[in-house]
Design a protein around this motif. Sequence first.
Motif, PDB file in Angstrom:
ATOM      1  N   ARG A 192     -24.608  13.298  -4.719  1.00 16.32           N
ATOM      2  CA  ARG A 192     -23.962  14.281  -3.601  1.00 16.32           C
ATOM      3  C   ARG A 192     -22.674  14.100  -2.819  1.00 16.32           C
ATOM      4  N   PRO A 193     -21.465  14.330  -3.008  1.00 17.45           N
ATOM      5  CA  PRO A 193     -20.513  13.571  -1.386  1.00 17.45           C
ATOM      6  C   PRO A 193     -20.523  14.648   0.165  1.00 17.45           C
ATOM      7  N   ASP A 194     -20.877  13.868   0.867  1.00 11.49           N
ATOM      8  CA  ASP A 194     -21.194  14.635   1.677  1.00 11.49           C
ATOM      9  C   ASP A 194     -20.241  13.797   3.054  1.00 11.49           C
ATOM     10  N   ILE A 195     -19.273  12.744   2.585  1.00 14.43           N
ATOM     11  CA  ILE A 195     -18.355  12.395   3.280  1.00 14.43           C
ATOM     12  C   ILE A 195     -17.213  11.735   2.435  1.00 14.43           C
ATOM     13  N   ALA A 196     -15.908  12.171   2.195  1.00 11.00           N
ATOM     14  CA  ALA A 196     -14.913  11.712   1.362  1.00 11.00           C
ATOM     15  C   ALA A 196     -13.938  11.332   1.990  1.00 11.00           C
ATOM     16  N   VAL A 197     -13.130   9.849   1.403  1.00  4.97           N
ATOM     17  CA  VAL A 197     -12.103   9.054   2.399  1.00  4.97           C
ATOM     18  C   VAL A 197     -10.944   9.529   1.267  1.00  4.97           C
ATOM     19  N   ALA A 198     -10.003  10.087   2.632  1.00  7.56           N
ATOM     20  CA  ALA A 198      -9.002   9.369   1.078  1.00  7.56           C
ATOM     21  C   ALA A 198      -8.159   8.130   1.144  1.00  7.56           C
ATOM     22  N   ILE A 199      -7.831   8.200   0.297  1.00  8.49           N
ATOM     23  CA  ILE A 199      -7.131   6.246   0.320  1.00  8.49           C
ATOM     24  C   ILE A 199      -6.000   6.193  -0.665  1.00  8.49           C
ATOM     25  N   ASP A 200      -5.359   7.162  -0.581  1.00  7.21           N
ATOM     26  CA  ASP A 200      -3.956   7.264  -0.894  1.00  7.21           C
ATOM     27  C   ASP A 200      -3.591   6.171  -0.067  1.00  7.21           C
ATOM     28  N   ASP A 201      -3.496   5.940   1.382  1.00  7.16           N
ATOM     29  CA  ASP A 201      -2.600   4.919   1.593  1.00  7.16           C
ATOM     30  C   ASP A 201      -2.488   3.408   1.502  1.00  7.16           C
ATOM     31  N   VAL A 202      -3.993   3.334   1.151  1.00  8.38           N
ATOM     32  CA  VAL A 202      -4.413   1.883   0.996  1.00  8.38           C
ATOM     33  C   VAL A 202      -4.836   1.856  -0.880  1.00  8.38           C
ATOM     34  N   ILE A 203      -4.181   2.739  -2.169  1.00  9.26           N
ATOM     35  CA  ILE A 203      -4.601   2.191  -3.181  1.00  9.26           C
ATOM     36  C   ILE A 203      -4.256   1.068  -3.203  1.00  9.26           C
ATOM     37  N   GLU A 204      -3.287   0.826  -2.794  1.00 11.12           N
ATOM     38  CA  GLU A 204      -2.366  -1.133  -3.806  1.00 11.12           C
ATOM     39  C   GLU A 204      -3.418  -1.835  -3.058  1.00 11.12           C
ATOM     40  N   LYS A 205      -3.844  -1.687  -1.767  1.00 10.94           N
ATOM     41  CA  LYS A 205      -4.450  -2.994  -1.212  1.00 10.94           C
ATOM     42  C   LYS A 205      -5.916  -3.032  -2.169  1.00 10.94           C
ATOM     43  N   LYS A 206      -6.562  -1.611  -2.669  1.00 12.69           N
ATOM     44  CA  LYS A 206      -7.988  -1.226  -3.473  1.00 12.69           C
ATOM     45  C   LYS A 206      -7.102  -2.280  -5.106  1.00 12.69           C
ATOM     46  N   ILE A 207      -6.347  -1.952  -5.080  1.00 14.45           N
ATOM     47  CA  ILE A 207      -6.087  -2.699  -7.343  1.00 14.45           C
ATOM     48  C   ILE A 207      -5.563  -3.794  -6.816  1.00 14.45           C
ATOM     49  N   SER A 208      -5.101  -4.508  -5.505  1.00 15.09           N
ATOM     50  CA  SER A 208      -4.870  -5.623  -5.494  1.00 15.09           C
ATOM     51  C   SER A 208      -6.477  -6.681  -5.509  1.00 15.09           C
ATOM     52  N   MET A 209      -7.521  -5.771  -4.336  1.00 15.44           N
ATOM     53  CA  MET A 209      -8.319  -6.493  -4.587  1.00 15.44           C
ATOM     54  C   MET A 209      -9.320  -6.442  -5.999  1.00 15.44           C
ATOM     55  N   LEU A 210      -9.102  -5.734  -6.391  1.00 15.84           N
ATOM     56  CA  LEU A 210     -10.213  -5.790  -8.000  1.00 15.84           C
ATOM     57  C   LEU A 210      -9.173  -6.164  -9.372  1.00 15.84           C
TER      58      LEU A 210
END
Length: 298
Positions: A192-210
Amino acid sequence: MRNQCLLTIAFVGVMGGLPIAAQKAPAPSDGKLRIIAFGAHPDDCDSRAGGTAAKYAALGHHVKFVSVTNGDAGHQSQGGGALAMRRRQEAREAGRRIGIEYETLDNHDAELLPTLEVRHQIIRKIREWNADVVMGPRTNDYHPDHRYTGVLIQDAAYMVVVPNVCPDTPALRRNPVFLYFQDGFQRPNPFRPDIAVAIDDVIEKKISMLDAHTSQMYEWLPWVAGTLASVPKDPEARRDWLRKSRFGRPLAEPVREALRKWYGAQADAVRHAEAFEVCEYGRRPSEQDLRALFPFFP
Ligand SMILES: [Zn+2]
């Protein structure tokens, strides 16, 4: 793992006789939020909360990812201590890339059980971090290590405020908010998604992490999926491959709905998001509490 268990027991025995001043105190608060997330394996937290962690870190908040196992079973041709060392370094590098701390505990991969010993490891980590928010998987995931990580976190919720539990590490005075990572499992009940955080502005950071988890993203996971031959050798090309293979899907409708609640009209333009469900066992936050704990909404 066995050596570490013995050390932990000996340490607790000695600590029982120490005065309060010699005990390990939780990190002092500087007014910033303190978030701790637990995954079963080095890379689990990254894929569920890496974008949100990058957003917290960019605002100066303190984030720590903990892998409850050392990942020493997660490869088709490597294993044991050498793989555990490799994955610990990958996790550390992933954390460095977005400016957070990343710790890998020394429990064996594919053998995690919700024992009292591991529960106590988790209670101590939450207290030492002086956490406002604790994140982890739900207990109905496909992987036993994921399920038991979920159980261990549920078992730590509330116990973190009980002073007689792990008295070598001072109890928190306030129970953190405990949150579950998003997953797609339907039984016995869907996420149940009680909270959702938009991450478009950091998607490249997330990809870099992975991308830092070479042994997983470009070796083990494609091997399991039967797509190893399609992984490019060139570092730039394989990062593109990672982006396309993991981030091309549209958002699930319940997550889009949650985005509308928190972002209003801006929600429809969001392409990438991370969602969280409030666990009933920690502190029960109001909507105002959640806005304070997720300082990203318009
Ligand atoms: Zn995992």
